[in-house]
Design an enzyme around this catalytic site. Structure first.
Site, PDB file in Angstrom:
ATOM      1  N   SER A 132       2.804 -36.919 -43.757  1.00  0.00           N
ATOM      2  CA  SER A 132       4.170 -36.416 -43.524  1.00  0.00           C
ATOM      3  C   SER A 132       4.156 -34.909 -43.713  1.00  0.00           C
ATOM      4  O   SER A 132       3.366 -34.373 -44.506  1.00  0.00           O
ATOM      5  CB  SER A 132       5.140 -37.027 -44.537  1.00  0.00           C
ATOM      6  OG  SER A 132       6.382 -36.339 -44.515  1.00  0.00           O
ATOM      7  N   TYR A 146       7.099 -39.542 -53.077  1.00  0.00           N
ATOM      8  CA  TYR A 146       6.701 -39.567 -51.661  1.00  0.00           C
ATOM      9  C   TYR A 146       5.863 -38.324 -51.329  1.00  0.00           C
ATOM     10  O   TYR A 146       4.811 -38.427 -50.678  1.00  0.00           O
ATOM     11  CB  TYR A 146       7.953 -39.625 -50.790  1.00  0.00           C
ATOM     12  CG  TYR A 146       7.703 -39.739 -49.303  1.00  0.00           C
ATOM     13  CD1 TYR A 146       7.267 -40.946 -48.755  1.00  0.00           C
ATOM     14  CD2 TYR A 146       7.923 -38.668 -48.455  1.00  0.00           C
ATOM     15  CE1 TYR A 146       7.057 -41.058 -47.377  1.00  0.00           C
ATOM     16  CE2 TYR A 146       7.721 -38.774 -47.081  1.00  0.00           C
ATOM     17  CZ  TYR A 146       7.286 -39.974 -46.547  1.00  0.00           C
ATOM     18  OH  TYR A 146       7.082 -40.079 -45.190  1.00  0.00           O
TER      19      TYR A 146
HETATM   20  P1  NDP Z   1       9.490 -47.851 -40.811  1.00  0.00           P
HETATM   21  O1  NDP Z   1      10.063 -48.196 -42.143  1.00  0.00           O
HETATM   22  O2  NDP Z   1      10.381 -47.779 -39.632  1.00  0.00           O
HETATM   23  O3  NDP Z   1       8.265 -48.851 -40.497  1.00  0.00           O
HETATM   24  C1  NDP Z   1       7.284 -49.006 -41.479  1.00  0.00           C
HETATM   25  C2  NDP Z   1       6.152 -49.860 -40.950  1.00  0.00           C
HETATM   26  O4  NDP Z   1       5.182 -49.970 -42.004  1.00  0.00           O
HETATM   27  C3  NDP Z   1       6.611 -51.259 -40.606  1.00  0.00           C
HETATM   28  O5  NDP Z   1       5.841 -51.764 -39.552  1.00  0.00           O
HETATM   29  C4  NDP Z   1       6.314 -52.013 -41.906  1.00  0.00           C
HETATM   30  O6  NDP Z   1       6.046 -53.386 -41.712  1.00  0.00           O
HETATM   31  C5  NDP Z   1       5.043 -51.322 -42.367  1.00  0.00           C
HETATM   32  N1  NDP Z   1       4.899 -51.488 -43.807  1.00  0.00           N
HETATM   33  C6  NDP Z   1       5.675 -50.987 -44.800  1.00  0.00           C
HETATM   34  N2  NDP Z   1       5.254 -51.422 -45.992  1.00  0.00           N
HETATM   35  C7  NDP Z   1       4.185 -52.215 -45.745  1.00  0.00           C
HETATM   36  C8  NDP Z   1       3.305 -52.954 -46.560  1.00  0.00           C
HETATM   37  N3  NDP Z   1       3.462 -53.015 -47.883  1.00  0.00           N
HETATM   38  N4  NDP Z   1       2.307 -53.649 -45.966  1.00  0.00           N
HETATM   39  C9  NDP Z   1       2.148 -53.633 -44.621  1.00  0.00           C
HETATM   40  N5  NDP Z   1       2.942 -52.956 -43.793  1.00  0.00           N
HETATM   41  C10 NDP Z   1       3.957 -52.255 -44.352  1.00  0.00           C
HETATM   42  O7  NDP Z   1       8.752 -46.459 -41.036  1.00  0.00           O
HETATM   43  P2  NDP Z   1       8.357 -45.281 -40.005  1.00  0.00           P
HETATM   44  O8  NDP Z   1       7.893 -45.844 -38.738  1.00  0.00           O
HETATM   45  O9  NDP Z   1       9.445 -44.297 -40.015  1.00  0.00           O
HETATM   46  O10 NDP Z   1       7.143 -44.623 -40.806  1.00  0.00           O
HETATM   47  C11 NDP Z   1       5.798 -44.941 -40.545  1.00  0.00           C
HETATM   48  C12 NDP Z   1       4.914 -43.952 -41.284  1.00  0.00           C
HETATM   49  O11 NDP Z   1       5.258 -42.627 -40.897  1.00  0.00           O
HETATM   50  C13 NDP Z   1       5.050 -43.998 -42.802  1.00  0.00           C
HETATM   51  O12 NDP Z   1       3.795 -43.786 -43.397  1.00  0.00           O
HETATM   52  C14 NDP Z   1       5.986 -42.850 -43.092  1.00  0.00           C
HETATM   53  O13 NDP Z   1       5.824 -42.339 -44.403  1.00  0.00           O
HETATM   54  C15 NDP Z   1       5.544 -41.860 -42.036  1.00  0.00           C
HETATM   55  N6  NDP Z   1       6.541 -40.848 -41.732  1.00  0.00           N
HETATM   56  C16 NDP Z   1       7.743 -41.196 -41.149  1.00  0.00           C
HETATM   57  C17 NDP Z   1       8.671 -40.214 -40.882  1.00  0.00           C
HETATM   58  C18 NDP Z   1      10.004 -40.510 -40.258  1.00  0.00           C
HETATM   59  O14 NDP Z   1      10.845 -39.601 -40.229  1.00  0.00           O
HETATM   60  N7  NDP Z   1      10.258 -41.696 -39.742  1.00  0.00           N
HETATM   61  C19 NDP Z   1       8.406 -38.812 -41.179  1.00  0.00           C
HETATM   62  C20 NDP Z   1       7.117 -38.568 -41.758  1.00  0.00           C
HETATM   63  C21 NDP Z   1       6.232 -39.563 -42.013  1.00  0.00           C
HETATM   64  P3  NDP Z   1       7.097 -54.552 -42.134  1.00  0.00           P
HETATM   65  O15 NDP Z   1       8.391 -54.210 -41.507  1.00  0.00           O
HETATM   66  O16 NDP Z   1       6.449 -55.790 -41.616  1.00  0.00           O
HETATM   67  O17 NDP Z   1       7.171 -54.535 -43.615  1.00  0.00           O
END
Ligand code: NDP
Length: 237
Positions: A132, A146
């Site tokens: 991030s 975070y």
């Molecule tokens: P979402 O919350 O929309 O999606 C998260 C994804 O990660 C889902 O597919 C979820 O699966 C999976 N996930 C979460 N926890 C677990 C776990 N314990 N085990 C397996 N899978 C898991 O998040 P984003 O798409 O927004 O974010 C994705 C990545 O990008 C993250 O690392 C986030 O920190 C990073 N990021 C996002 C930003 C943003 O503004 N959106 C900005 C900067 C970084 P399930 O639903 O099945 O639990």
């Protein structure tokens, strides 16, 4: 020929948001894609059917399960670790178990998955973790854990790039700014504050992030390693 035809790709955390866009990107480019999910079984099964990929339930908070999943999927040409969570609020009030869980998902899982993937990864393999811009810049309070976790990924990339570079394996971090997903909706309450930090005053899209991941995984990026790649509308500039 599609760029990733015949390549095996594992995406940790691919059921929704940025991870789902990454799954679509690689599957659309011909790869054989497996992705994990934790709670979103319906979304995962729908995406698997849509893309011809394979969905498997693996909790990224469970170190041994992550290692076993990577081992079972190996050899992998491209590993993408996208699963990540955020917790918000006063650091003095936060439950230490919640902070511990965040660190297991956001830091321990990427580290152990990367190391396990590298054991059997062929020459020219790619390891990409989703960090991030908050690894570089944290302009608001209440998100220190975070920020800690995303900064840690910078050390992961720098260190493992040295370990695996002699085998032609690259290790990189993609650092998004605000991206429109369930975790950070473009019309959410923080929108105006976030956009005030940016030169391009909008949320990015998951597809824009997937495009950067696809490039890093592709043949043009073989000399790019140990590096952070920020895609943030100048949030961190
Ligand atoms: P979402 O919350 O929309 O999606 C998260 C994804 O990660 C889902 O597919 C979820 O699966 C999976 N996930 C979460 N926890 C677990 C776990 N314990 N085990 C397996 N899978 C898991 O998040 P984003 O798409 O927004 O974010 C994705 C990545 O990008 C993250 O690392 C986030 O920190 C990073 N990021 C996002 C930003 C943003 O503004 N959106 C900005 C900067 C970084 P399930 O639903 O099945 O639990």
């Amino acid at each position: 020929m599609p760029t990733f035809k015949g390549k095996s790709v594992l995406v940790l955390g691919g059921s929704r948001g940025i991870g789902a866009a990454i799954v679509r990107r690689f599957a659309g480019d011909g790869a054989d894609v497996t992705f994990t999910y934790a709670g979103s079984r319906d979304a995962a099964e729908k995406l698997a059917e849509e893309t011809g990929s394979t969905a498997v339930q693996t909790d990224s908070a469970d170190r041994d399960a992550v290692i076993a999943r990577v081992r079972d999927s190996s050899p992998i040409d491209v590993l993408v670790v996208n699963s990540g969570i955020a917790i918000f609020g006063d650091a003095l009030e936060q439950d230490p178990d919640e902070v511990e869980r965040l660190l297991r998902i956001n830091v321990h899982a990427p580290y152990h998955a990367a190391v396990e993937a590298a054991r059997q990864m062929p020459e020219g393999g790619r390891i990409i973790v989703i960090g991030s811009v908050n690894g570089d810049r944290m302009p608001i309070s209440g998100m220190a854990s975070y920020a800690v976790s995303k900064s840690a990924l910078q050390g992961l990339a720098r260190g493992l790039a040295r370990d695996f570079g002699p085998r032609g394996i690259t290790v990189n971090v993609v650092q998004p700014g605000p991206i429109d997903t369930d975790a950070n909706p473009a019309d959410g309450p923080m929108k105006d504050l976030m956009h005030s930090f940016m030169a391009i005053k909008r949320h990015g899209t998951a597809d824009e992030v997937a495009g950067m991941v696809g490039w890093l995984a592709g043949p043009e990026a073989g000399f790019v390693t140990g590096a952070m790649h920020t895609i943030d509308g100048a949030f961190g500039a």
